[in-house]
Design a protein around this motif. Sequence first.
Motif, PDB file in Angstrom:
ATOM      1  N   ASN A   1      11.417 -41.003 -30.317  1.00 32.90           N
ATOM      2  CA  ASN A   1      10.241 -41.817 -30.020  1.00 32.90           C
ATOM      3  C   ASN A   1       9.076 -41.371 -30.898  1.00 32.90           C
ATOM      4  O   ASN A   1       8.975 -40.203 -31.272  1.00 32.90           O
ATOM      5  CB  ASN A   1       9.865 -41.678 -28.539  1.00 32.90           C
ATOM      6  N   VAL A   2       8.204 -42.324 -31.211  1.00 32.17           N
ATOM      7  CA  VAL A   2       7.007 -42.032 -32.004  1.00 32.17           C
ATOM      8  C   VAL A   2       5.815 -42.690 -31.313  1.00 32.17           C
ATOM      9  O   VAL A   2       5.842 -43.890 -31.028  1.00 32.17           O
ATOM     10  CB  VAL A   2       7.125 -42.571 -33.449  1.00 32.17           C
ATOM     11  N   VAL A   3       4.797 -41.899 -31.026  1.00 30.30           N
ATOM     12  CA  VAL A   3       3.610 -42.396 -30.321  1.00 30.30           C
ATOM     13  C   VAL A   3       2.371 -42.015 -31.122  1.00 30.30           C
ATOM     14  O   VAL A   3       2.307 -40.911 -31.681  1.00 30.30           O
ATOM     15  CB  VAL A   3       3.513 -41.781 -28.906  1.00 30.30           C
ATOM     16  N   PHE A   4       1.400 -42.928 -31.217  1.00 32.37           N
ATOM     17  CA  PHE A   4       0.149 -42.563 -31.870  1.00 32.37           C
ATOM     18  C   PHE A   4      -0.978 -42.544 -30.840  1.00 32.37           C
ATOM     19  O   PHE A   4      -0.950 -43.266 -29.840  1.00 32.37           O
ATOM     20  CB  PHE A   4      -0.182 -43.518 -33.021  1.00 32.37           C
ATOM     21  N   GLU A   5      -1.968 -41.682 -31.079  1.00 33.05           N
ATOM     22  CA  GLU A   5      -3.110 -41.537 -30.185  1.00 33.05           C
ATOM     23  C   GLU A   5      -4.397 -41.656 -30.988  1.00 33.05           C
ATOM     24  O   GLU A   5      -4.537 -41.037 -32.042  1.00 33.05           O
ATOM     25  CB  GLU A   5      -3.083 -40.178 -29.471  1.00 33.05           C
ATOM     26  N   GLN A   6      -5.337 -42.446 -30.480  1.00 31.57           N
ATOM     27  CA  GLN A   6      -6.641 -42.619 -31.123  1.00 31.57           C
ATOM     28  C   GLN A   6      -7.725 -42.719 -30.061  1.00 31.57           C
ATOM     29  O   GLN A   6      -7.664 -43.587 -29.191  1.00 31.57           O
ATOM     30  CB  GLN A   6      -6.668 -43.905 -31.969  1.00 31.57           C
ATOM     31  N   ARG A   7      -8.697 -41.820 -30.147  1.00 33.07           N
ATOM     32  CA  ARG A   7      -9.885 -41.972 -29.310  1.00 33.07           C
ATOM     33  C   ARG A   7     -10.830 -42.965 -29.983  1.00 33.07           C
ATOM     34  O   ARG A   7     -10.566 -43.430 -31.085  1.00 33.07           O
ATOM     35  CB  ARG A   7     -10.549 -40.616 -29.091  1.00 33.07           C
ATOM     36  N   VAL A   8     -11.929 -43.276 -29.301  1.00 37.38           N
ATOM     37  CA  VAL A   8     -12.825 -44.322 -29.801  1.00 37.38           C
ATOM     38  C   VAL A   8     -13.349 -43.992 -31.195  1.00 37.38           C
ATOM     39  O   VAL A   8     -13.270 -44.811 -32.115  1.00 37.38           O
ATOM     40  CB  VAL A   8     -14.001 -44.529 -28.822  1.00 37.38           C
ATOM     41  N   MET A   9     -13.870 -42.784 -31.391  1.00 34.70           N
ATOM     42  CA  MET A   9     -14.418 -42.405 -32.688  1.00 34.70           C
ATOM     43  C   MET A   9     -13.330 -42.358 -33.754  1.00 34.70           C
ATOM     44  O   MET A   9     -13.548 -42.752 -34.902  1.00 34.70           O
ATOM     45  CB  MET A   9     -15.119 -41.047 -32.589  1.00 34.70           C
ATOM     46  N   GLU A  10     -12.153 -41.889 -33.356  1.00 40.73           N
ATOM     47  CA  GLU A  10     -11.044 -41.831 -34.310  1.00 40.73           C
ATOM     48  C   GLU A  10     -10.651 -43.235 -34.771  1.00 40.73           C
ATOM     49  O   GLU A  10     -10.339 -43.451 -35.947  1.00 40.73           O
ATOM     50  CB  GLU A  10      -9.848 -41.131 -33.661  1.00 40.73           C
ATOM     51  N   ARG A  11     -10.688 -44.186 -33.836  1.00 44.73           N
ATOM     52  CA  ARG A  11     -10.347 -45.564 -34.215  1.00 44.73           C
ATOM     53  C   ARG A  11     -11.386 -46.142 -35.171  1.00 44.73           C
ATOM     54  O   ARG A  11     -11.048 -46.866 -36.109  1.00 44.73           O
ATOM     55  CB  ARG A  11     -10.250 -46.421 -32.955  1.00 44.73           C
ATOM     56  N   LEU A  12     -12.654 -45.810 -34.940  1.00 50.76           N
ATOM     57  CA  LEU A  12     -13.709 -46.316 -35.820  1.00 50.76           C
ATOM     58  C   LEU A  12     -13.570 -45.758 -37.233  1.00 50.76           C
ATOM     59  O   LEU A  12     -13.820 -46.466 -38.218  1.00 50.76           O
ATOM     60  CB  LEU A  12     -15.078 -45.959 -35.241  1.00 50.76           C
ATOM     61  N   LEU A  13     -13.153 -44.508 -37.332  1.00 51.23           N
ATOM     62  CA  LEU A  13     -13.019 -43.867 -38.643  1.00 51.23           C
ATOM     63  C   LEU A  13     -11.634 -44.090 -39.264  1.00 51.23           C
ATOM     64  O   LEU A  13     -11.424 -43.741 -40.426  1.00 51.23           O
ATOM     65  CB  LEU A  13     -13.293 -42.366 -38.527  1.00 51.23           C
ATOM     66  N   GLY A  14     -10.694 -44.631 -38.493  1.00 51.23           N
ATOM     67  CA  GLY A  14      -9.392 -44.968 -39.057  1.00 51.23           C
ATOM     68  C   GLY A  14      -8.405 -43.814 -39.141  1.00 51.23           C
ATOM     69  O   GLY A  14      -7.651 -43.724 -40.103  1.00 51.23           O
ATOM     70  N   TYR A  15      -8.405 -42.934 -38.136  1.00 50.84           N
ATOM     71  CA  TYR A  15      -7.424 -41.858 -38.129  1.00 50.84           C
ATOM     72  C   TYR A  15      -7.010 -41.560 -36.694  1.00 50.84           C
ATOM     73  O   TYR A  15      -7.568 -42.111 -35.737  1.00 50.84           O
ATOM     74  CB  TYR A  15      -7.972 -40.596 -38.796  1.00 50.84           C
ATOM     75  N   GLY A  16      -6.026 -40.705 -36.534  1.00 55.17           N
ATOM     76  CA  GLY A  16      -5.553 -40.325 -35.206  1.00 55.17           C
ATOM     77  C   GLY A  16      -4.382 -39.371 -35.330  1.00 55.17           C
ATOM     78  O   GLY A  16      -4.051 -38.900 -36.424  1.00 55.17           O
ATOM     79  N   ASP A  17      -3.747 -39.094 -34.212  1.00 52.92           N
ATOM     80  CA  ASP A  17      -2.595 -38.205 -34.186  1.00 52.92           C
ATOM     81  C   ASP A  17      -1.324 -39.018 -33.956  1.00 52.92           C
ATOM     82  O   ASP A  17      -1.346 -40.049 -33.269  1.00 52.92           O
ATOM     83  CB  ASP A  17      -2.724 -37.167 -33.068  1.00 52.92           C
ATOM     84  N   VAL A  18      -0.228 -38.535 -34.518  1.00 48.63           N
ATOM     85  CA  VAL A  18       1.078 -39.155 -34.302  1.00 48.63           C
ATOM     86  C   VAL A  18       1.993 -38.114 -33.670  1.00 48.63           C
ATOM     87  O   VAL A  18       2.134 -37.006 -34.190  1.00 48.63           O
ATOM     88  CB  VAL A  18       1.680 -39.660 -35.632  1.00 48.63           C
ATOM     89  N   LEU A  19       2.575 -38.463 -32.522  1.00 47.93           N
ATOM     90  CA  LEU A  19       3.489 -37.567 -31.816  1.00 47.93           C
ATOM     91  C   LEU A  19       4.912 -38.036 -32.049  1.00 47.93           C
ATOM     92  O   LEU A  19       5.263 -39.181 -31.738  1.00 47.93           O
ATOM     93  CB  LEU A  19       3.194 -37.546 -30.316  1.00 47.93           C
ATOM     94  N   VAL A  20       5.717 -37.147 -32.609  1.00 49.57           N
ATOM     95  CA  VAL A  20       7.110 -37.464 -32.914  1.00 49.57           C
ATOM     96  C   VAL A  20       7.998 -36.669 -31.958  1.00 49.57           C
ATOM     97  O   VAL A  20       7.995 -35.438 -31.980  1.00 49.57           O
ATOM     98  CB  VAL A  20       7.462 -37.117 -34.376  1.00 49.57           C
ATOM     99  N   GLU A  21       8.732 -37.379 -31.122  1.00 54.00           N
ATOM    100  CA  GLU A  21       9.648 -36.745 -30.186  1.00 54.00           C
ATOM    101  C   GLU A  21      11.053 -36.808 -30.759  1.00 54.00           C
ATOM    102  O   GLU A  21      11.542 -37.884 -31.099  1.00 54.00           O
ATOM    103  CB  GLU A  21       9.598 -37.449 -28.831  1.00 54.00           C
ATOM    104  N   SER A  22      11.675 -35.647 -30.875  1.00 53.60           N
ATOM    105  CA  SER A  22      12.998 -35.593 -31.490  1.00 53.60           C
ATOM    106  C   SER A  22      13.982 -34.888 -30.581  1.00 53.60           C
ATOM    107  O   SER A  22      13.605 -34.169 -29.648  1.00 53.60           O
ATOM    108  CB  SER A  22      12.933 -34.876 -32.843  1.00 53.60           C
ATOM    109  N   ALA A  23      15.259 -35.093 -30.878  1.00 48.99           N
ATOM    110  CA  ALA A  23      16.321 -34.486 -30.086  1.00 48.99           C
ATOM    111  C   ALA A  23      16.629 -33.071 -30.545  1.00 48.99           C
ATOM    112  O   ALA A  23      17.474 -32.403 -29.967  1.00 48.99           O
ATOM    113  CB  ALA A  23      17.581 -35.340 -30.175  1.00 48.99           C
TER     114      ALA A  23
END
Length: 220
Positions: free
Chosen positions: A106-128
């Motif tokens: 699974n791959v999930v991305f996270e963006q808070r309000v300021m992060e969305r305005l600036l165009g960046y965020g974190d990506v969580l990669v779940e692996s086996a």
Amino acid sequence: MRYPTRLLTEDEEVLDQFRPHWKAVLPALLWAMLLAALGGLAVAVAGTEWTAAVAAIVVAVWALMTARTLVRWWFTHYVLTTERIIVRHGMIARSGREIPLENINNVVFEQRVMERLLGYGDVLVESASSQGRNRLADIPDPQGFQSEIYRARELRALHFSGGGARARDVVEQLESLAALRERGHLTDHEFATQKRRLLGALPGVDAAEVDELVRDELEG
């Protein structure tokens, strides 16, 4: 910034590579502005004959306060290939992580309000694998990168199922059929029939979508 091709496997290709978002160097820019203002004030008070000395002090202080941040940003690389996700850190002492695409659940991305305005965020990669969950921080356009990972994972799965070679064979056969049609050896209907047969044989391809595509082509 190019990932060394000597570190890739024989059939591996780089799909995307980048550094963390420029937000990572924002503190260094803010410190530069603040120190420049303080330096200008110091020159105004002490006199212009102290300009060179004040400038040297400002640059030295700025370098001491921000060098680590700038070096860490410059020597952090995110690389997505046809086989894995690669994360590299460090200039002299280097470290890294690699996540095989076939292990990704699974791959999930996270963006808070300021992060969305600036165009960046974190990506969580779940692996086996034993690594479990990997957080990739300060990713430019995290939603776009999430989509890239999913597409690469699907192509990797197709490769393991034997579909990669089959897909290349289908493309070659379609090119041959198209050449025969151009020379008048195949009618449009015969070409469409063969195209439906070839595309429908690929794994993961919806037969109904193929039929609709061929129907639209004939009607067009």
